[in-house]
Write a protein that holds these residues in place. Structure first.
Motif, PDB file in Angstrom:
ATOM      1  N   VAL A  74      25.201  38.692 -25.289  1.00 58.04           N
ATOM      2  CA  VAL A  74      24.520  38.641 -26.582  1.00 58.04           C
ATOM      3  C   VAL A  74      23.028  38.857 -26.333  1.00 58.04           C
ATOM      4  CG1 VAL A  74      23.910  37.206 -28.557  1.00 58.04           C
ATOM      5  CG2 VAL A  74      26.223  37.101 -27.611  1.00 58.04           C
ATOM      6  N   PHE A  75      22.494  39.932 -26.887  1.00 58.45           N
ATOM      7  CA  PHE A  75      21.081  40.263 -26.728  1.00 58.45           C
ATOM      8  C   PHE A  75      20.355  40.013 -28.046  1.00 58.45           C
ATOM      9  CE2 PHE A  75      22.752  43.406 -23.476  1.00 58.45           C
ATOM     10  CZ  PHE A  75      22.297  42.673 -22.381  1.00 58.45           C
ATOM     11  N   GLU A  76      19.163  39.444 -27.945  1.00 60.35           N
ATOM     12  CA  GLU A  76      18.345  39.184 -29.133  1.00 60.35           C
ATOM     13  C   GLU A  76      17.198  40.182 -29.205  1.00 60.35           C
ATOM     14  OE1 GLU A  76      17.115  35.124 -28.947  1.00 60.35           O
ATOM     15  OE2 GLU A  76      19.069  34.373 -29.624  1.00 60.35           O
ATOM     16  N   PHE A  77      16.796  40.490 -30.434  1.00 57.53           N
ATOM     17  CA  PHE A  77      15.682  41.407 -30.649  1.00 57.53           C
ATOM     18  C   PHE A  77      15.089  41.118 -32.016  1.00 57.53           C
ATOM     19  CE2 PHE A  77      19.908  43.456 -30.537  1.00 57.53           C
ATOM     20  CZ  PHE A  77      20.185  43.518 -31.896  1.00 57.53           C
ATOM     21  N   ALA A  78      13.990  41.791 -32.327  1.00 50.80           N
ATOM     22  CA  ALA A  78      13.308  41.575 -33.607  1.00 50.80           C
ATOM     23  C   ALA A  78      13.512  42.771 -34.522  1.00 50.80           C
ATOM     24  CB  ALA A  78      11.821  41.345 -33.377  1.00 50.80           C
ATOM     25  N   GLY A  79      13.704  42.493 -35.804  1.00 55.75           N
ATOM     26  CA  GLY A  79      13.842  43.542 -36.791  1.00 55.75           C
ATOM     27  C   GLY A  79      12.529  43.773 -37.522  1.00 55.75           C
ATOM     28  N   ASN A  83      11.836  39.657 -38.140  1.00 54.56           N
ATOM     29  CA  ASN A  83      13.048  38.871 -38.313  1.00 54.56           C
ATOM     30  C   ASN A  83      13.930  38.968 -37.075  1.00 54.56           C
ATOM     31  OD1 ASN A  83      12.334  38.203 -40.970  1.00 54.56           O
ATOM     32  ND2 ASN A  83      13.197  40.122 -41.739  1.00 54.56           N
ATOM     33  N   LYS A  84      14.449  37.826 -36.634  1.00 51.22           N
ATOM     34  CA  LYS A  84      15.275  37.791 -35.432  1.00 51.22           C
ATOM     35  C   LYS A  84      16.691  38.281 -35.735  1.00 51.22           C
ATOM     36  CE  LYS A  84      12.088  36.143 -32.773  1.00 51.22           C
ATOM     37  NZ  LYS A  84      11.514  36.995 -31.694  1.00 51.22           N
ATOM     38  N   ALA A  85      17.239  39.013 -34.790  1.00 50.45           N
ATOM     39  CA  ALA A  85      18.613  39.513 -34.895  1.00 50.45           C
ATOM     40  C   ALA A  85      19.194  39.553 -33.491  1.00 50.45           C
ATOM     41  CB  ALA A  85      18.635  40.895 -35.541  1.00 50.45           C
ATOM     42  N   SER A  86      20.480  39.830 -33.399  1.00 51.80           N
ATOM     43  CA  SER A  86      21.105  39.931 -32.088  1.00 51.80           C
ATOM     44  C   SER A  86      22.350  40.810 -32.176  1.00 51.80           C
ATOM     45  CB  SER A  86      21.492  38.549 -31.555  1.00 51.80           C
ATOM     46  OG  SER A  86      22.686  38.078 -32.163  1.00 51.80           O
ATOM     47  N   HIS A 152      18.650  56.572 -41.822  1.00 45.83           N
ATOM     48  CA  HIS A 152      19.952  55.913 -41.748  1.00 45.83           C
ATOM     49  C   HIS A 152      20.028  54.839 -40.667  1.00 45.83           C
ATOM     50  CE1 HIS A 152      20.808  59.894 -43.603  1.00 45.83           C
ATOM     51  NE2 HIS A 152      21.552  59.162 -44.403  1.00 45.83           N
ATOM     52  N   LEU A 153      19.064  54.830 -39.780  1.00 41.04           N
ATOM     53  CA  LEU A 153      19.084  53.869 -38.684  1.00 41.04           C
ATOM     54  C   LEU A 153      18.276  52.618 -38.999  1.00 41.04           C
ATOM     55  CD1 LEU A 153      18.498  56.246 -35.616  1.00 41.04           C
ATOM     56  CD2 LEU A 153      20.671  55.228 -36.357  1.00 41.04           C
ATOM     57  N   PRO A 154      18.740  51.465 -38.529  1.00 41.89           N
ATOM     58  CA  PRO A 154      17.938  50.247 -38.657  1.00 41.89           C
ATOM     59  C   PRO A 154      16.840  50.256 -37.589  1.00 41.89           C
ATOM     60  CG  PRO A 154      19.920  49.750 -37.428  1.00 41.89           C
ATOM     61  CD  PRO A 154      20.047  51.203 -37.876  1.00 41.89           C
ATOM     62  N   PHE A 155      15.850  49.405 -37.757  1.00 42.82           N
ATOM     63  CA  PHE A 155      14.791  49.299 -36.746  1.00 42.82           C
ATOM     64  C   PHE A 155      14.869  47.947 -36.056  1.00 42.82           C
ATOM     65  CE2 PHE A 155      10.668  47.792 -35.324  1.00 42.82           C
ATOM     66  CZ  PHE A 155      10.306  48.811 -34.462  1.00 42.82           C
ATOM     67  N   TYR A 156      14.911  47.987 -34.715  1.00 42.76           N
ATOM     68  CA  TYR A 156      14.881  46.765 -33.919  1.00 42.76           C
ATOM     69  C   TYR A 156      14.012  47.008 -32.697  1.00 42.76           C
ATOM     70  CZ  TYR A 156      18.784  45.175 -36.771  1.00 42.76           C
ATOM     71  OH  TYR A 156      19.578  44.797 -37.825  1.00 42.76           O
TER      72      TYR A 156
END
Length: 213
Positions: A74-79, A83-86, A152-156
């Motif tokens: 499980v990797f975490e990153f910022a959006g 905002n935190k996401a993983s 179409h792509l999200p940003f992280y």
């Protein structure tokens, strides 16, 4: 030395040896159980890997099919907005995880193709997941998205480069860009180091073999 003193000197040593032995047994059992859990978790993925082998050619010839699928950590990153996401947020989806940076010319060149792939295949079953490892905040990579019209792509973003370094330890990442194909069970089916035409027919067949499209 009295018998009492001898007992005092022997008993702690015996206790230590017994404790160390018990700990060793526990660690070995834990490792064995973990290996069993991983094998069970990715058992169904082995069939998906077999289906991929015949499609890893052409524009995606550099795609290295996993010899034995393993669970993706499980990797975490910022959006956007920090905002935190993983990766756990995408559980149940087939994910194409792509690590990139604005200073990486091949990364910039392949990003529009990834956007096209997401436009065609993006659904409740599939997600292209680009994660920038640029440092210095999100302004530069977001400006790049805006510049080339990514829609179409999200940003992280992972400014720590922790994801890349962890994948490097697992011999899955050697440079940028690096792309991993992870199935709906969270198991790594294969990886591709370097750029690829992800909008081309070869890539679409590769992805289609996993998501059934």
């Amino acid at each position: 030395m009295s018998d009492t003193e001898k007992n005092r000197s022997v008993l702690p040593a015996n206790w230590r040896h017994g404790t160390l032995f018990a700990m060793a047994v526990f660690v070995l059992a834990a490792c064995s159980d973990n290996s069993t859990v991983q094998t069970a978790q990715c058992a169904a993925s082995a069939e998906r890997v077999a289906a991929l082998e015949q499609h890893a050619g052409g524009d995606v010839a550099a795609f290295a099919v996993s010899d034995e699928p393993i669970p993706l950590p499980v990797f975490e990153f910022a959006g956007r907005g920090g905002n935190k996401a993983s990766t756990a947020d995408f559980a149940g989806k087939t994910v194409l995880l792509n690590l990139w940076a604005t200073w990486c010319a091949p990364c910039r060149e392949e990003m529009p193709a990834l956007d096209t792939l997401q436009a065609e295949f993006g659904s409740d079953a599939f997600q292209v997941l680009p994660v920038s490892i640029d440092r210095g905040g999100p302004d530069k990579p977001l400006a790049f998205f805006e510049e080339i019209g990514i829609s179409h792509l999200p940003f992280y973003q992972d400014e720590t480069m922790g994801i890349f370094n962890e994948l490097k330890k697992k011999s899955l990442a050697f440079g940028l860009p690096v792309t991993l194909l992870v199935d709906a069970d969270g198991c790594v089916l294969g990886n591709l180091n370097g750029p690829a035409d992800w909008a081309g027919s070869d890539a679409r067949r590769l992805i289609g073999a996993v998501v059934g499209k």
